[in-house]
Design an enzyme around this catalytic site. Structure first.
Site, PDB file in Angstrom:
ATOM      1  CG  HIS A  28      -0.778  -0.351   2.470  1.00  0.00           C
ATOM      2  ND1 HIS A  28       0.187   0.270   3.195  1.00  0.00           N
ATOM      3  CD2 HIS A  28      -1.334  -1.264   3.302  1.00  0.00           C
ATOM      4  CE1 HIS A  28       0.217  -0.226   4.422  1.00  0.00           C
ATOM      5  NE2 HIS A  28      -0.688  -1.165   4.503  1.00  0.00           N
ATOM      6  CG  HIS A  82      -3.252  -7.091  11.932  1.00  0.00           C
ATOM      7  ND1 HIS A  82      -4.315  -6.218  11.876  1.00  0.00           N
ATOM      8  CD2 HIS A  82      -2.264  -6.509  11.200  1.00  0.00           C
ATOM      9  CE1 HIS A  82      -3.969  -5.163  11.153  1.00  0.00           C
ATOM     10  NE2 HIS A  82      -2.739  -5.321  10.720  1.00  0.00           N
ATOM     11  CG  ASP A  86      -0.667  -7.944   5.675  1.00  0.00           C
ATOM     12  OD1 ASP A  86      -1.780  -7.572   6.098  1.00  0.00           O
ATOM     13  OD2 ASP A  86       0.410  -7.514   6.133  1.00  0.00           O
ATOM     14  CG  HIS A 147      -0.993  -1.378  10.698  1.00  0.00           C
ATOM     15  ND1 HIS A 147      -1.196  -2.066   9.538  1.00  0.00           N
ATOM     16  CD2 HIS A 147      -0.992  -0.085  10.346  1.00  0.00           C
ATOM     17  CE1 HIS A 147      -1.314  -1.278   8.522  1.00  0.00           C
ATOM     18  NE2 HIS A 147      -1.199  -0.062   8.972  1.00  0.00           N
ATOM     19  CG  ASP A 166       1.269  -5.462  11.034  1.00  0.00           C
ATOM     20  OD1 ASP A 166       1.599  -6.475  10.396  1.00  0.00           O
ATOM     21  OD2 ASP A 166       0.345  -4.711  10.668  1.00  0.00           O
TER      22      ASP A 166
END
Ligand code: FEO
Length: 410
Positions: A28, A82, A86, A147, A166
């Site tokens: 990103h 998370h 990904d 994150h 992360d």
């Protein structure tokens, strides 16, 4: 595939079963020059548990690495630390293949997994909740905005092992699973780049997460993030007043420093040029910075990526930007990098603005407005040159460098 894609044991009964993304070069907007990994971990407790999954295209690699250790349908629990794609993009397929007894995430995670993937089977765990695995136990701790709002970490007491999602990660493809197998220069570069491009705007939350980990008062022998190598084998010290051995990971100290946004005597000059006038001005600024005792880094945007600029600024004390005017605007490359940096929100910078133009000065006005939006403390008005910089213009650029250096040099 299981005879090719195998797990790596990282502790007794704990295996890395993630995927390696060698070709990825964009995350990103962040240029991942060295690729990445999506780490997932298998705990062979009485309740066999999978921590996180991988980006969707890598689901077969994940299942193959799991199958090199245990049949995937032996997994009892999946924990999603998370929800970003990904790490959870393959979760639905993994659930279908494994049919676990339970899937756990934070409260915000359960909501995000429903909203992103339409998963309705996820059980929300409370902050600080323990998940017994029979002969082992995990504790979940929310790390909101590190994150995403859903982010949490899990701590495996029986191995002093933190699954940190992360946090403490980096984009670095490779077969070396442990940080101590990677060149320190590469670790330092990629860890800083990851923090600068992913976590910098969330530094307040990072500081809270570090405080929370500290308050958990548990030893961290191994830190296993969701990207890049696993941290182990750090020097130990005796914790004052505790009388027991504590781990002291260099990456944790780096995070504490970055979260405080500690500044140094480095000044970054970010610029682009049309007919070399702004380039000449940038070099005059650089000479002034160096003469004033600052460490100058000139980053022409013709050869620099926005994510490398962010990395250089992570610990810089000065930011000076320059652009020609084109069609009444700053150069597109400067608009791109300043938009990106404004989002990352570095704090406590001192700086200046310069630029060249033929018949109008819009670029320096726009640069100044952008720097003010970023709350960069400007040492003076912009330096403008018409067509070709005069000796006075170059002297003003040199002085701009000297003035910034005077504020940041030690
Ligand atoms: Fe690596 Fe926020 O995902």
């Amino acid at each position: 595939m299981k005879d090719v894609f195998k797990s790596t044991q990282i502790a007794d009964k704990v295996h890395w079963v993630g995927a390696i993304d060698w070709p990825v070069r964009d995350f990103h907007g962040y240029r991942t020059t060295r690729g990445s990994t999506y780490n997932a971990y298998l705990i062979l407790a009485e309740k066999v548990t999978l921590i996180d999954t991988v980006k969707a295209p890598f689901v077969d690699e994940l299942l193959a690495r799991i199958a090199s250790v245990i049949q995937p349908d032996r997994i009892d629990y999946i924990i999603c630390n998370h929800a970003e794609p990904d790490h959870a993009g393959s979760l639905a397929k993994v659930i279908e293949a494994v049919k676990p007894q339970a899937v756990f995430a934070s409260k915000m995670g359960a909501r995000a997994l429903q909203q992103l993937y339409r998963l309705d089977c996820v059980q929300a765990v409370a902050d600080g909740q323990e998940i017994p695995l029979g002969d082992m136990r995990l504790t979940c701790a929310e790390t909101r905005m590190c994150h995403w709002p859903d982010s949490m970490v899990t701590y495996l007491h029986d191995r002093q092992l933190l699954f940190s999602q992360d946090i403490f990660g980096m984009h670095l493809a490779g077969y070396e699973r442990f940080a101590d197998q990677v060149a320190p220069r590469v670790l330092d570069e990629e860890a800083a780049k990851y923090y600068a491009n992913i976590l910098l705007p969330l530094s307040g939350f990072v500081a809270k997460a570090l405080d929370k980990l500290s308050a958990m008062d548990v030893p961290l022998s191994i830190i296993a993030p969701d990207h890049g190598p696993i941290w182990r084998d750090e020097p130990r010290r005796e914790a004052p007043n505790r009388g027991k051995s504590r781990s002291e990971h260099r990456i944790v100290a780096s995070y504490a420093r970055w979260a405080r946004q500690e500044r140094t005597d480095k000044a970054v000059v970010v610029y682009d040029t049309m007919w070399k006038s702004t380039d000449l001005m940038a070099r005059a600024v650089g000479e002034g910075l160096a003469a004033g005792g600052a460490r100058a880094r000139l980053l022409p945007m013709s050869g620099s990526h926005r994510s490398d600029v962010a990395t250089e600024i992570l610990d810089a004390g000065g930011l000076i930007v320059g652009s020609p005017t084109i069609n009444g605007q700053m150069f597109p490359s400067l608009a791109d990098v300043l938009s990106y940096l404004t989002g990352l929100g570095p704090k406590g910078l001192v700086g200046g603005v310069f630029g060249s133009s033929g018949w109008s000065k819009e670029a320096t006005k726009q640069l100044q407005a952008a720097m003010e939006q970023m709350e960069v403390e400007l040492v003076g008005p912009p330096v403008n040159a018409t067509y070709l910089p005069t000796d006075k213009d170059l002297g003003d650029c040199y002085k701009l460098g000297l003035d910034v250096a005077a504020r940041i040099a030690r």
